[in-house]
Design a protein around this motif. Structure first.
Motif, PDB file in Angstrom:
ATOM      1  N   LEU A   1       0.839  -1.197   0.000  1.00 35.60           N
ATOM      2  CA  LEU A   1       0.000   0.000   0.000  1.00 35.60           C
ATOM      3  C   LEU A   1       0.877   1.250   0.000  1.00 35.60           C
ATOM      4  O   LEU A   1       0.604   2.213  -0.729  1.00 35.60           O
ATOM      5  N   GLY A   2       1.946   1.240   0.788  1.00 38.28           N
ATOM      6  CA  GLY A   2       2.834   2.395   0.830  1.00 38.28           C
ATOM      7  C   GLY A   2       3.473   2.680  -0.510  1.00 38.28           C
ATOM      8  O   GLY A   2       3.569   3.839  -0.938  1.00 38.28           O
ATOM      9  N   GLY A   3       3.891   1.640  -1.213  1.00 35.18           N
ATOM     10  CA  GLY A   3       4.487   1.829  -2.530  1.00 35.18           C
ATOM     11  C   GLY A   3       3.502   2.398  -3.529  1.00 35.18           C
ATOM     12  O   GLY A   3       3.837   3.282  -4.336  1.00 35.18           O
ATOM     13  N   ARG A   4       2.260   1.917  -3.481  1.00 32.38           N
ATOM     14  CA  ARG A   4       1.255   2.405  -4.424  1.00 32.38           C
ATOM     15  C   ARG A   4       0.825   3.834  -4.090  1.00 32.38           C
ATOM     16  O   ARG A   4       0.570   4.644  -4.990  1.00 32.38           O
ATOM     17  N   LEU A   5       0.748   4.158  -2.796  1.00 28.65           N
ATOM     18  CA  LEU A   5       0.430   5.534  -2.412  1.00 28.65           C
ATOM     19  C   LEU A   5       1.500   6.494  -2.928  1.00 28.65           C
ATOM     20  O   LEU A   5       1.198   7.606  -3.368  1.00 28.65           O
ATOM     21  N   ALA A   6       2.762   6.060  -2.886  1.00 26.82           N
ATOM     22  CA  ALA A   6       3.846   6.892  -3.399  1.00 26.82           C
ATOM     23  C   ALA A   6       3.712   7.099  -4.904  1.00 26.82           C
ATOM     24  O   ALA A   6       3.963   8.196  -5.422  1.00 26.82           O
ATOM     25  N   ASP A   7       3.303   6.049  -5.642  1.00 23.25           N
ATOM     26  CA  ASP A   7       3.093   6.177  -7.081  1.00 23.25           C
ATOM     27  C   ASP A   7       1.982   7.181  -7.394  1.00 23.25           C
ATOM     28  O   ASP A   7       2.056   7.916  -8.377  1.00 23.25           O
ATOM     29  N   ARG A   8       0.965   7.189  -6.566  1.00 25.49           N
ATOM     30  CA  ARG A   8      -0.220   7.990  -6.867  1.00 25.49           C
ATOM     31  C   ARG A   8      -0.107   9.435  -6.381  1.00 25.49           C
ATOM     32  O   ARG A   8      -0.581  10.355  -7.039  1.00 25.49           O
TER      33      ARG A   8
END
Length: 477
Positions: free
Chosen positions: A79-86
């Motif tokens: 989730l943290g990685g995807r939040l950073a992408d978004r």
């Protein structure tokens, strides 16, 4: 090697490429933050007895000082990685650093067990977006053809060094200042990171407000937490305990549900097309096995030094210095070699070297002299770890687009966390099982312990060789 390039739509605009007027200094600061994340997973091990006495924690609660950090960290990485992408890699990274500093201060000021465990959980939850965002920023600062191999060499060295330094600093700080120092040390270092990154890296622009895959985030977080918790409980109750089996089953079901949700989602948290990239798939398998070998190795090695050789906490930490130096030297020398030979061949050779060092360590006599019997294998292990960390990480992010850089970074970190929990459970169980079998009435207790630890080293060597076979498969492909 097959690569995947995912083109972001207007609704899923990727965060802008990071820019810096001094990218090597920016890399140093990012690596410093990663060092803290890795350090805090291991630095408390030697401080646990002192910490328990200071806060009145019994043995069962002491194990949760480690588990309270590992569970939210491992569970929230994707989730943290995807939040950073978004929402912007720099923005999410800085938020994670701020939370990590605040939680570290709270941990050092703890006056009872619940306060400390809460702080540790917040530390882990803050590290979860911090770690993948930092690696994604590195990937953007250093494109594949422009210094990425050297940058990943530094990154891999820092990650490996953090594991080693945890043993060393944990002993030195606890013995000289007290257990609270192992948490307070994060505060000034974190403040340097918090102040430097906004100056060194360009600002994130406004990000997409695309819908977050909430159910996907919930199921993968709970699924990974359940698996890591199951492996962690093995140390307390064994593999066949109803608690362990129940948690493992829940993890498998939740991850299966997550897969169904993602395949049906218009805006998935994890785009499974990334696994069409063989480098990503094979690289994550290797990182999982490396994580299992490394975490189990350092845990057992610390026990071996203290329980068999009779070293105190500080001397145990100092014995890790040659290993750390070997890792650093390898990290500095390896990138030019890897640029010519390729990441997969370098990875295979490094893993074979790691396995050789582990087997040599397993053959050490019960009353081993450090210089005669342990110095050689620890140096080889350090060199093997340096190459494995660097080449494994590079393999796992090959061919990934900037739109998925946070996702790829989250995958690498999640693989390492799950592998570490699994490896620790398997190797420690292997050690205790053999120790129990050798500890018949009248048998020497030290000899039985040494036999168990040797079995754990051989198990770690087996994990390294399995990872080398996967790397060899990547070469063939």
């Amino acid at each position: 090697m097959t690569t995947v390039t995912v083109t972001a739509t207007a609704a899923e605009a990727a965060p802008p490429t990071a820019r810096s007027h001094n990218r090597w200094l920016a890399l140093t600061i990012l690596a410093l933050a990663q060092f803290l994340v890795v350090l805090d997973a291991s630095i408390v091990n030697i401080a646990l007895p002192s910490l328990g006495a200071g806060l009145g924690l019994d043995h069962n609660l002491l194990t949760w000082v480690i588990t309270a950090y590992v569970l939210p960290f491992g569970g929230l990485l994707m989730l943290g990685g995807r939040l950073a992408d978004r929402y912007g890699h720099r923005r999410v990274f800085l938020a994670g650093v701020f939370g990590f500093i605040a939680a570290s201060l709270l941990a050092g000021l703890s006056i009872n067990g619940p306060m400390l465990l809460t702080a540790r959980a917040v530390q882990g939850a803050s590290a979860a977006p911090l770690a993948p965002a930092a690696l994604a920023l590195l990937m953007q600062l250093f494109p594949v053809t422009d210094g990425r191999t050297k940058a990943l060499g530094i990154w891999g060295a820092v990650a490996g060094l953090g594991s080693v330094a945890g043993v060393l600093l944990g002993g030195v700080l606890t013995a000289s200042i007290g257990w609270s120092a192992i948490f307070f040390i994060n505060v000034p270092v974190g403040l340097v990171v918090l102040a430097a990154i906004p100056v060194l890296l360009s600002r994130d622009v406004a990000q997409s407000r695309a819908r977050l895959d909430l159910w996907g985030a919930i199921t993968i977080t709970l699924g990974v937490v359940a698996l890591v918790a199951a492996f962690s409980m093995v140390l307390e109750v064994g593999f066949l305990s109803p608690i362990t089996l129940g948690l493992a089953a829940a993890g498998v079901v939740l991850l299966g549900l997550f897969t169904v949700i993602e395949l049906r989602s218009r805006d998935p948290l994890v785009s499974f097309s990334i696994f069409a990239n063989r480098a990503v798939t094979l690289g994550n398998l290797v990182v999982l096995l490396i994580g299992g070998a490394v975490v189990g190795l350092f845990f057992v090695l610390s026990l071996h030094m203290q329980n068999v050789l009779g070293y105190d906490a500080m001397l145990t930490g100092l014995t890790q210095v040659p290993l750390a130096l070997a890792l650093i030297v390898t990290a500095g020398a390896l990138p030019p070699v890897m640029a010519k030979a390729g990441s997969a061949p370098t990875l295979a050779v490094s893993l074979v070297g790691l396995a050789i060092g582990l087997v040599w360590l397993a053959l050490a006599p019960v009353g081993a002299d450090f210089v005669l019997h342990l110095l050689g294998p620890t140096i080889i292990i350090g060199a093997g770890l340096g190459g494995a960390f660097i080449a494994g990480t590079e393999l796992a992010v090959q061919g990934v687009s900037e739109a998925d850089s946070g996702l790829a970074s989250g995958l690498v970190n999640t693989s390492q966390q799950i592998g570490g929990a699994l490896g620790l459970a398997v190797l420690f169980t292997l050690a205790t099982t053999l120790t129990d079998s050798l500890g018949a009435p009248g048998a020497d207790e030290i000899t039985a312990l040494a036999g168990g630890y040797s079995a754990a080293y051989l198990g770690a060597a087996g994990l390294a060789l399995l990872a080398a076979l996967i790397a060899a498969f990547a070469i063939r492909k």
